[in-house]
Design a protein around this motif. Structure first.
Motif, PDB file in Angstrom:
ATOM      1  N   ILE A 116     -45.268   8.654 -16.261  1.00 30.21           N
ATOM      2  CA  ILE A 116     -44.996   8.636 -17.701  1.00 30.21           C
ATOM      3  C   ILE A 116     -46.122   7.925 -18.453  1.00 30.21           C
ATOM      4  N   SER A 117     -46.549   6.767 -17.938  1.00 32.43           N
ATOM      5  CA  SER A 117     -47.607   6.022 -18.618  1.00 32.43           C
ATOM      6  C   SER A 117     -48.929   6.794 -18.609  1.00 32.43           C
ATOM      7  N   ARG A 118     -49.231   7.464 -17.494  1.00 31.95           N
ATOM      8  CA  ARG A 118     -50.447   8.273 -17.438  1.00 31.95           C
ATOM      9  C   ARG A 118     -50.347   9.469 -18.381  1.00 31.95           C
ATOM     10  N   GLY A 119     -49.173  10.047 -18.447  1.00 36.67           N
ATOM     11  CA  GLY A 119     -48.992  11.189 -19.339  1.00 36.67           C
ATOM     12  C   GLY A 119     -49.228  10.821 -20.790  1.00 36.67           C
ATOM     13  N   LEU A 128     -46.040  13.476 -18.125  1.00 32.45           N
ATOM     14  CA  LEU A 128     -44.974  12.814 -18.875  1.00 32.45           C
ATOM     15  C   LEU A 128     -43.614  13.424 -18.545  1.00 32.45           C
ATOM     16  N   VAL A 129     -43.528  14.747 -18.611  1.00 29.34           N
ATOM     17  CA  VAL A 129     -42.264  15.431 -18.338  1.00 29.34           C
ATOM     18  C   VAL A 129     -41.887  15.302 -16.866  1.00 29.34           C
ATOM     19  N   ALA A 130     -42.883  15.395 -15.977  1.00 33.34           N
ATOM     20  CA  ALA A 130     -42.613  15.259 -14.544  1.00 33.34           C
ATOM     21  C   ALA A 130     -42.035  13.882 -14.230  1.00 33.34           C
ATOM     22  N   GLY A 131     -42.596  12.851 -14.832  1.00 33.79           N
ATOM     23  CA  GLY A 131     -42.090  11.502 -14.602  1.00 33.79           C
ATOM     24  C   GLY A 131     -40.685  11.322 -15.141  1.00 33.79           C
ATOM     25  N   ALA A 152     -38.890   2.163 -14.671  1.00 33.26           N
ATOM     26  CA  ALA A 152     -39.919   3.086 -15.157  1.00 33.26           C
ATOM     27  C   ALA A 152     -40.878   2.382 -16.109  1.00 33.26           C
ATOM     28  N   ILE A 153     -40.359   1.436 -16.897  1.00 27.52           N
ATOM     29  CA  ILE A 153     -41.206   0.700 -17.836  1.00 27.52           C
ATOM     30  C   ILE A 153     -42.101  -0.289 -17.092  1.00 27.52           C
ATOM     31  N   ALA A 154     -41.672  -0.715 -15.893  1.00 27.89           N
ATOM     32  CA  ALA A 154     -42.436  -1.696 -15.125  1.00 27.89           C
ATOM     33  C   ALA A 154     -43.798  -1.177 -14.691  1.00 27.89           C
ATOM     34  N   ALA A 155     -44.017   0.121 -14.820  1.00 31.00           N
ATOM     35  CA  ALA A 155     -45.342   0.677 -14.494  1.00 31.00           C
ATOM     36  C   ALA A 155     -46.413   0.064 -15.374  1.00 31.00           C
ATOM     37  N   TYR A 156     -46.041  -0.387 -16.572  1.00 29.32           N
ATOM     38  CA  TYR A 156     -47.021  -0.963 -17.498  1.00 29.32           C
ATOM     39  C   TYR A 156     -47.501  -2.343 -17.062  1.00 29.32           C
TER      40      TYR A 156
END
Length: 216
Positions: free
Chosen positions: A172-175, A184-187, A158-162
């Motif tokens: 999460i990053s877009r949220g 954020l919550v959906a991710g 999930a952190i690799a999106a950055y």
């Protein structure tokens, strides 16, 4: 309710990001199994080597994921792959090594010596004992290590999106960047559900691979 409405209205996107997420984790953990299990078996022959390998793998686990991505970016930039799928996959591969190597090592060295002697008495050679006796008995513990690696790395991915790797961390990053709690919550919810589903699925596989006499 707003989060559920967001998910319902963006199911194709969530599905695509889930596939990206699963792709990174499955390829990396698959490679970790192909490398970690043989390493775990090999180090059973020498306690000092085993301690050194497990210590090294443990040190890798202590590196924060963001820091590890930061180290991999300049290294992989040499081949034009500094961001995106490859550094994410390599990071997950490295993080998967410790639980798989440790569980394989522990499982093999804890095989009942009486069973080894029985196999030797039947005329089995070392490789035959390994393949027919030791590994089948070690499968439940090895699979427990694989489950641990998968659960840990679903979160790491999930952190690799950055670094542009895609996956559910994108929501999460877009949220965070857009101050949109729905994304954020959906991710976060999707990552959690994926981890639970993966754990249950691998638990089923673990039970199926466990020799009948060891099942509880």
């Amino acid at each position: 309710m707003e989060t559920l409405a967001f998910i319902a209205g963006n199911l194709p996107l969530v599905g695509q990001l889930t596939i990206e997420h699963v792709s990174i984790v499955s390829v990396a953990v698959g490679l970790a199994i192909l490398t970690g299990v043989p390493i775990g078996i090999a180090i059973t022959q020498n306690r000092k080597v085993a301690d050194a390998v497990l210590y090294t793998a443990g040190m890798v686990m202590t590196i924060p994921s963001i820091a590890l991505f930061g180290v991999l970016i300049p290294i992989l930039s040499v081949i034009g792959q500094g961001i995106g799928y490859l550094p994410a996959m390599v990071a997950v591969l490295l993080y998967s090594q410790l639980p798989i190597i440790r569980n394989t090592y522990t499982a093999i060295i804890n095989v009942d010596p009486a069973l080894r002697e029985a196999a030797r008495g039947m005329g089995m050679k070392p490789m035959q004992r390994l393949l027919r006796v030791e590994i089948p008995l070690a499968v439940p513990v090895i699979m427990a290590g694989v489950r641990t690696a998968v659960i840990i790395n679903i979160g790491v991915t999930a952190i690799a999106a950055y670094i542009g790797a895609g996956g559910l961390g994108t929501l999460i990053s877009r949220g965070i960047s857009q101050t949109d709690p729905r994304q954020l919550v959906a991710g976060a919810l999707a990552v959690s559900l994926l981890a639970i589903a993966a754990d249950l699925g691998l638990l089923w596989v673990q039970k199926r691979m466990t020799p009948t006499g060891l099942r509880v």
